[in-house]
Design an enzyme around this catalytic site. Structure first.
Site, PDB file in Angstrom:
ATOM      1  N   ASP A  12      -2.205  10.477 -43.544  1.00  0.00           N
ATOM      2  CA  ASP A  12      -1.282   9.308 -43.219  1.00  0.00           C
ATOM      3  C   ASP A  12      -0.927   8.180 -43.516  1.00  0.00           C
ATOM      4  OD1 ASP A  12      -1.887   9.806 -40.179  1.00  0.00           O
ATOM      5  OD2 ASP A  12      -3.652   8.632 -39.698  1.00  0.00           O
ATOM      6  N   GLU A  21       2.389  16.253 -42.184  1.00  0.00           N
ATOM      7  CA  GLU A  21       1.453  17.259 -42.345  1.00  0.00           C
ATOM      8  C   GLU A  21       2.237  17.521 -44.186  1.00  0.00           C
ATOM      9  OE1 GLU A  21       0.482  18.562 -40.269  1.00  0.00           O
ATOM     10  OE2 GLU A  21       0.941  17.436 -38.552  1.00  0.00           O
TER      11      GLU A  21
END
Length: 715
Positions: A617, A553
């Site tokens: 990611d 995030e």
């Protein structure tokens, strides 16, 4: 991720992932991430840390450590050949997809656990018929009770939408049509366009009115335009579904067939004028602010002044148009398409939006197409799950109050904040050490990192539902009331200061998101539990899980979209020209790498659509690894059940993404979802990390091994 306009999530849940506010405003969706917590458990130590030693670990040894389950592994596979299969092959084999689901994975497993708690809370609330009007218990109890009264819902049939259908039938002019549409869209009807209030991309301290493309009954424009066999089959089945729905509304077979063709033709025109999912990822291209007068001049047939007055949004003097070409086409169609065809189109979108809340015949027809044909589910979910989801969507923070009282402790919130702080510090270290970025841009990146807001568990101030009338009389009426309440609250933001305490997911949601306009990361209580957050697991497992998701995030603030927003949440270029070119070159490597992954037959991951998620990611896992190393300096447990901390870290990451998917759902994901499939969310990031090679002894020639010049390292 997907966008709730621009709210990113890590997305690992089922297609019904949007427990987002203002869903009736037809906002675009958001994306999701998985999490975990730090703790420590007893350990054993062995000399041999090779992959071979790992595969010989016994069940007894494995159970000594929390968070990694031996039964999930497939030890017949070399982790350097296919790490996803090694980490999850046992789980994949032993966990077939339930008949009512289109996919099944770790997110679904946790959602099931949450559903059990929520069902108990809702049964208790619905059994209390004397709760104070307007209280959380009354709102969720009466909403759930009305939805669970299947006898009453079936007896009512289509009665709840009959007044709206009559109103559509009575329309005699385009002006009347647009007024009717504005009213019905406030109650949750889809179709036409998407219009809502959220922050101005370039002035994050102000709210703005946005207009975005919409109007389709299929998940994406490409379903109308592609000529492959699957797309043609779906269009054929869609036309059958349209015909069936019109017959349920009272038309005979011939009339229904004609109406179905009308809707498909109109939606195809709108699809041709719509931007692709990749084009929608460019925030600059999708920001076109004009005055209301200018919009009216460009699109006179939309009667925007009248429309905004009906909506209650006439205080807005400007509008941000996402896709001008779409509105140009819609404007032209409002003149060229016969009024009766628009009435037919409106009937369909009303029925489509409300069918899940009507009698069984509507529910089943809706499921037969959207559940079976599009996603491959074999049978419909039990009623209590569907009503639970509707309750969460309508009064999520009222339900959330009951949920967090039972499941989420202040200690859990404190631990989560501590881990976020550790990840932020690790990210800052990465920025300072970047070789490809100048000091000038580094300073601005650090400024943005320092400005991140963090929300954990649940809101500091709960949403006030004053004015929302929920009763036990009608499920569909409650849904429309909740939609209208949310719509009016959203429109009421015009001219008001930005509410930085607002949440866009309910506390029970198994998800997380980054919001660039707020420059905030948000982790609902629903995901802060095993397998994402386990206080009994060691640091390696928790940093590989929750830590990597927090890093994910954070990295969204610096992916190919988030990097276009500054520390205050404004769409603004803060990079030097040279640094931006270097960043874009690295992002292109991500596109190339993921576009080479084959999903089904000849179906490949769309590297451009999934770029933001893939960057997040890769960055998130790298940052979490650095944070783990700092934690291990203070407390190094050695091996646990035959695995080194580094091996457990990567296994924890891989096991978050375990999933089985039906081919239909997989096809839809590739076409519409900005997240790569779980296999590539696992293998993609680790194949770019030399730390993974070292942990599992991977060498050149192994499938997981990338040549050094092909490895992606952005953050």
């Amino acid at each position: 991720m997907t966008w709730f306009k621009r709210k990113y999530q890590l997305r690992g849940d089922s297609p019904n992932k949007h427990h987002m506010k203002n869903r009736n405003l037809l906002l675009s969706s958001a994306a999701v991430a998985g999490l975990l917590f730090s703790g420590c458990s007893s350990s054993t130590t062995q000399d041999d840390t090779s992959a071979t030693a790992t595969t010989s670990t016994t069940t007894t040894e494995m159970n000594m450590g929390q968070g990694i389950e031996l039964a999930n592994l497939d030890t017949t596979v070399n982790p350097c050949e296919d790490f996803y299969q090694y980490a999850n092959g046992g789980w994949v084999k032993n966990n077939p997809i339930p008949a009512s689901e289109s996919r099944w994975g770790s997110f679904n497993e946790l959602a099931e656990k949450n559903n059990k708690v929520l069902r108990e809370l809702l049964n208790e609330a619905s059994s209390n018929t004397t709760a104070t009007k307007g209280s959380a218990g009354q709102l969720v109890g009466d909403f759930y009770a009305a939805g669970m009264d299947s006898v009453a819902v079936n007896q009512a049939g289509m009665t709840p939408i009959k007044p709206a259908l009559d109103k559509i039938a009575a329309v005699k002019t385009t002006d009347e049509l647009l007024n009717t549409v504005a009213d019905l869209k406030s109650k949750g009807m889809s179709g036409y366009y998407s219009m809502y209030v959220t922050q101005d991309d370039k002035i994050s301290t102000q709210y703005a009115l946005w207009a975005m493309q919409g109007g389709l009954g299929l998940p994406d424009r490409d379903y109308y335009l592609k000529d492959d066999a699957r797309s043609k089959t779906i269009r054929t089945e869609y036309q059958k579904h349209l015909q069936n729905m019109f017959q349920l509304l009272g038309d005979d077979a011939a009339a229904a067939q004609k109406k179905a063709s009308t809707v498909l033709n109109m939606e195809t025109r709108l699809a041709k004028a719509s931007r692709t999912r990749v084009e929608l990822r460019d925030p600059y291209a999708n920001y076109n602010k004009v005055s209301i007068q200018e919009f009216a001049k460009q699109n006179p047939n939309m009667k925007i002044t009248q429309l905004l007055k009906t909506m209650g949004a006439d205080a807005s003097k400007e509008i941000i148009v996402g896709q001008p070409a779409f509105f140009k086409e819609l404007n032209g169609m409002l003149k060229s398409v016969p009024l009766n065809d628009w009435k037919t189109y409106t009937q369909w979108h009303l029925a489509r939006s409300m069918s899940p809340y009507l009698s069984e015949n509507f529910v089943n027809e809706n499921f037969n197409f959207y559940g079976k044909v599009l996603n491959g589910a074999k049978e419909i979910q039990p009623r209590w799950k569907r009503v639970l989801r509707a309750t969460d969507g309508a009064v999520g923070e009222a339900l959330g109050q009951l949920y967090v009282q039972k499941t989420f402790s202040p200690e859990a919130k404190t631990k989560a904040l501590e881990m976020v702080n550790n990840l932020q510090e690790a990210f800052k270290e990465h920025v300072r050490d970047l070789e490809w970025m100048s000091d000038e841009t580094k300073e601005r990146a650090l400024q943005k990192l320092n400005a991140f807001a963090v929300k954990i568990g649940y809101p500091d101030k709960w949403e006030d539902y004053k004015g929302l009338d929920v009763s036990r009389n009608s499920f569909a009426a409650n849904v429309m009331q909740a939609n209208q309440f949310s719509f009016r609250k959203n429109i009421g933001k015009i001219g008001q200061p930005v509410d930085r305490n607002e949440w866009f997911m309910s506390p029970p949601t198994v998800n997380a998101y980054y919001n660039p306009s707020m420059n905030e990361i948000v982790f609902p209580a629903g995901i802060l539990q095993p397998p994402f957050f386990d206080p009994n697991a060691d640091d390696a497992v928790n940093y590989g899980g929750m830590g990597a998701v927090i890093g994910h995030e954070l990295t969204h603030g610096f992916d190919d979209q988030g990097a276009k927003y500054d520390f205050e949440g404004n769409l603004k270029d803060w990079w030097t020209k040279e640094d931006l070119e270097k960043f874009n070159a690295r992002a292109e490597m991500v596109d190339k790498q993921y576009s080479a992954y084959t999903v089904l037959d000849n179906l490949h991951v769309n590297g451009k659509l999934t770029m933001g998620e893939n960057i997040a990611d890769i960055g998130g896992l790298n940052i979490a690894y650095t944070a783990l190393q700092k934690a291990l300096e203070k407390n190094h447990p050695g091996e646990i059940a035959g695995f080194t901390p580094e091996q457990r870290f990567f296994l924890a990451w891989a096991q978050i993404w375990r999933v089985n998917m039906r081919d239909e759902a997989q096809n839809q994901q590739i076409l519409t979802d900005p997240h790569s499939p779980g296999r590539f969310r696992t293998n993609g990031p680790v194949s770019n990390m030399p730390q993974f090679y070292e942990a599992f002894g991977c060498e050149q020639g192994d499938k997981m091994f990338q040549a050094e010049n092909n490895r992606v390292k952005i953050w």
